[in-house]
Design an enzyme around this catalytic site. Structure first.
Site, PDB file in Angstrom:
ATOM      1  N   TYR A  65       0.846  -1.194   0.000  1.00  0.00           N
ATOM      2  CA  TYR A  65       0.000   0.000   0.000  1.00  0.00           C
ATOM      3  C   TYR A  65       0.884   1.248   0.000  1.00  0.00           C
ATOM      4  O   TYR A  65       1.770   1.389   0.844  1.00  0.00           O
ATOM      5  CB  TYR A  65      -0.912  -0.027   1.226  1.00  0.00           C
ATOM      6  CG  TYR A  65      -1.879   1.132   1.351  1.00  0.00           C
ATOM      7  CD1 TYR A  65      -2.235   1.903   0.261  1.00  0.00           C
ATOM      8  CD2 TYR A  65      -2.451   1.451   2.579  1.00  0.00           C
ATOM      9  CE1 TYR A  65      -3.134   2.956   0.378  1.00  0.00           C
ATOM     10  CE2 TYR A  65      -3.352   2.494   2.715  1.00  0.00           C
ATOM     11  CZ  TYR A  65      -3.678   3.246   1.613  1.00  0.00           C
ATOM     12  OH  TYR A  65      -4.562   4.292   1.736  1.00  0.00           O
ATOM     13  N   CYS A  66       0.659   2.150  -0.951  1.00  0.00           N
ATOM     14  CA  CYS A  66       1.365   3.421  -1.025  1.00  0.00           C
ATOM     15  C   CYS A  66       2.877   3.172  -1.115  1.00  0.00           C
ATOM     16  O   CYS A  66       3.323   2.410  -1.966  1.00  0.00           O
ATOM     17  CB  CYS A  66       0.994   4.289   0.179  1.00  0.00           C
ATOM     18  SG  CYS A  66       1.619   5.979   0.127  1.00  0.00           S
ATOM     19  N   LEU A  67       3.697   3.770  -0.252  1.00  0.00           N
ATOM     20  CA  LEU A  67       5.138   3.538  -0.292  1.00  0.00           C
ATOM     21  C   LEU A  67       5.486   2.088  -0.007  1.00  0.00           C
ATOM     22  O   LEU A  67       6.529   1.603  -0.444  1.00  0.00           O
ATOM     23  CB  LEU A  67       5.848   4.441   0.723  1.00  0.00           C
ATOM     24  CG  LEU A  67       5.740   5.949   0.484  1.00  0.00           C
ATOM     25  CD1 LEU A  67       6.559   6.700   1.526  1.00  0.00           C
ATOM     26  CD2 LEU A  67       6.194   6.307  -0.910  1.00  0.00           C
TER      27      LEU A  67
ATOM     28  N   GLY B 228       4.011  -0.311  -1.320  1.00  0.00           N
ATOM     29  CA  GLY B 228       3.987  -0.939  -2.641  1.00  0.00           C
ATOM     30  C   GLY B 228       5.267  -0.698  -3.404  1.00  0.00           C
ATOM     31  O   GLY B 228       5.765  -1.596  -4.110  1.00  0.00           O
TER      32      GLY B 228
ATOM     33  N   LEU C 283      -1.645  -1.213  -4.040  1.00  0.00           N
ATOM     34  CA  LEU C 283      -2.763  -0.342  -3.697  1.00  0.00           C
ATOM     35  C   LEU C 283      -2.276   1.107  -3.647  1.00  0.00           C
ATOM     36  O   LEU C 283      -1.493   1.471  -2.762  1.00  0.00           O
ATOM     37  CB  LEU C 283      -3.357  -0.738  -2.339  1.00  0.00           C
ATOM     38  CG  LEU C 283      -3.726  -2.215  -2.162  1.00  0.00           C
ATOM     39  CD1 LEU C 283      -4.276  -2.454  -0.760  1.00  0.00           C
ATOM     40  CD2 LEU C 283      -4.721  -2.660  -3.225  1.00  0.00           C
TER      41      LEU C 283
END
Length: 612
Positions: free
Chosen positions: A343-345, A347, A371
């Protein structure tokens, strides 16, 4: 009487005196010019300290970068007399439009069509009262001014694109300060409220301001956030911490079904946030939803670094974070392959780890899910306005003094990106109307931020954000260059329509960066609210389509027009996709292992989530 003692003259002065006495002229070699390493280090420390003070004053924004942008824009505008005349003509044209609008509104307000409409995302003038005279004139004057300055900032040929966008952004921020919505006498809603309450709303607003200022100075959460207590009302899905090192706690959640899918789900959240955004209240917990669908779920809870972690590197986050978690999950599940999710960073970090694993023929990943995560930062939205060499150097000097980047210093930049929603709407509602918006779980979580170590964040900004090394094939892991094209497992990528942190077109680039099947989902909402989108939430929808590994590329705008649209939550589509990529149903694995890992180190949500 003793003779006075005088200090010895410096070598250059001594040479001049001797010259007057007939001594040979001193050569330049007689004067020590080179600075010692210690002296050079002290001068560098002086520069760094000065930059630190500047950064603290400007909340981390580089004055040099801002000045450079305006100089670039100004010098090109000065050399464009034709454009100057064009802008002058547009200003006169806008003035005439406003004059005719004001005349019509004065005598027949109900039938007066506006000269300019707000942008689709601008909700400041949505109230019906803004259609009344004279407030409609105030609104039209502001919108026409805003439109003219946008044209002036972006229409100058020869200006560096980054500088033009930065000038446009800074002018917009300055104009927003003077928007008619921000003043009592020019905001019809505030004026009506002030009249109805005989000004008591302004008194309430003043005390709201004092309360917010006190909470900010003391580092306290917003009023009402106390009703969302970690481990009591949020982050309550049953589970246990089954692994811990200095950087992470790995939480394994208790199964909700008699049988589970063979492959577990490992979630890697961003290290700038507390993990429980994906485990808020039971009704909007992604973790709880996945366990109810028969998945064994693990999630990383990051340590909140302090000054002692200043030398923690980006690769430490990969090794001690993602790889350590994958090792632990493998031991617990008996070597089953993993549905890895970032998720976000988180990812971005997962993409680097997965690329390195593919290069090393490590096949423990079954699928990859990203995500609101980016691997290519060339089109990373308005965040790029704050990232250039000058900006990174200033941030590095600030972090070098502190040992970390504080959450408060990060929050300022994110708030500026959506100043109307996150700053001025708060000023109007809380300070002018004297109201308090109810604090909800996502807002309380947002106030529970973390820090980032100096070395790691510097490496991230330079290697990934500034130089784009991962997407362009220059990023190295253990001395070997890794590339995203080595990832050959199926990918599920989610972008959100109004994301200012990871714009969906940037997330969409997984279709270009990889040589595997990519299922892309575009969901309604923003960076956080679009991801926390449980089934049953009204007004939610998403588009979804899959590109085969050897399928043709479709540009994002065309994709948006042609991809199938579905009502409801994308969670159901992801759960079905994971189930299709899973092999069989098995008995739930043990909570930890009895061998070299204890069965449980702590109950969920663990201990790292409480670090301040």
């Amino acid at each position: 009487m003793d003779e006075p003692i005088y200090p010895d003259p410096p070598p250059l002065l001594l040479g001049l005196v001797e010259k007057g006495r007939g001594a040979p002229t001193p050569t330049l070699n007689a004067v020590p010019l080179a600075l010692s390493d210690l002296e050079s280090s002290r001068l560098s420390d002086l520069d760094r300290r000065l930059n630190y003070l500047v950064a603290r004053t400007t909340t981390g924004l580089s004055p040099a970068a801002c000045a450079n942008a305006f100089f670039d824009w100004g010098i090109h505008l000065a050399g464009s007399p034709g454009l100057q005349l064009e802008l002058l003509a547009k200003a006169f044209h806008n003035w005439l439009h406003l004059w005719h609008f004001a005349q019509a509104a004065t005598f027949d307000n109900a039938r007066t069509a506006p000269a300019v409409d707000p942008q689709s995302h601008d909700r400041r003038f949505a109230s019906e009262r803004w259609k009344d005279y004279p407030f409609n004139i105030f609104a039209q004057a502001f919108l026409l001014t805003e439109k003219w300055w946008h044209q002036a900032a972006t229409a100058v040929r020869g200006v560096d694109r980054q500088n033009a966008r930065r000038v446009d952004f800074m002018i917009r921020q300055a104009l927003d300060v003077f928007a008619p919505t921000n003043f009592v006498m020019t905001n019809p809603d505030v004026l009506a409220q002030t009249t109805a309450e005989f000004g008591f709303n302004l008194i309430h607003g003043f005390w709201n301001f004092i309360d917010d200022l006190t909470r900010f100075q003391e580092g306290d959460a917003p009023e009402g956030a106390e009703q969302f207590t970690v481990g009591e009302t949020v982050a309550v899905t049953p589970g246990k911490v089954v692994f811990r090192n200095h950087l992470i706690e790995l939480i394994q959640y208790e199964p909700r079904t008699a049988k589970v899918h063979s492959e577990p789900v490992l979630i890697v959240p961003a290290w700038i946030m507390k993990y429980y955004i994906l485990d808020l209240r039971p009704q909007n917990s992604l973790v709880k939803y996945l366990t109810e669908q028969g998945f064994t779920v693990f999630i990383i809870s990051w340590h909140n670094p302090d000054a002692s972690d200043r030398e923690t590197s980006f690769d430490d986050y990969r090794r001690l974070g993602v790889m350590a978690a994958i090792d632990a999950v493998g031991k617990i599940t008996g070597g089953k392959k993993i549905h890895a999710t970032g998720y976000c960073l988180g990812g971005t970090l997962l993409a680097t780890a997965a690329s390195a694993m593919a290069l090393a023929d490590d096949d423990r990943i079954q699928t990859l899910t990203f995500l609101a995560a980016q691997a290519d930062f060339r089109e990373a939205g308005e965040l790029t306005l704050f990232i250039d060499e000058s900006q990174v150097a200033l941030l590095e000097d600030m972090m070098a003094e502190q040992g970390f980047l504080d959450s408060v210093q990060m929050a300022g930049a994110f708030q500026l990106l959506r100043s109307n929603d996150l700053i001025w709407s708060h000023v109007i509602n809380d300070y002018l109307l004297g109201k308090r918006k109810p604090v909800y779980d996502l807002l309380a979580w947002n106030a529970d931020a973390t820090r980032m170590p100096y070395r790691m964040h510097s490496e991230y900004l330079r290697s990934l954000f500034l130089n784009n090394d991962l997407a362009e094939g220059r990023f190295k892991v253990d001395g070997r260059t890794v590339t995203l094209t080595d990832m050959r497992v199926p990918i599920f990528a989610v972008g959100t329509e109004t994301d200012h942190v990871a714009p969906w077109r940037s997330v969409y680039k997984f279709n270009i960066l990889t040589d595997t099947a990519v299922t892309f989902v575009l969901t309604s909402g923003g960076h956080n609210a679009g991801i926390v989108s449980p089934p049953g939430l009204p007004g939610r929808s998403y588009r979804m389509a899959t590109k085969a590994a050897d399928g043709p590329f479709v540009d994002p705008d065309e994709w948006q027009k042609t991809a199938s649209k579905f009502e409801g939550s994308w969670w159901t589509a992801w759960s079905e996709w994971l189930a299709e990529k899973s092999s069989e149903w098995v008995d739930p694995p043990p909570m930890g292992t009895p061998e070299d890992m204890p069965a449980a180190l702590a109950e969920a949500p663990g201990t790292y989530v409480f670090q301040r």
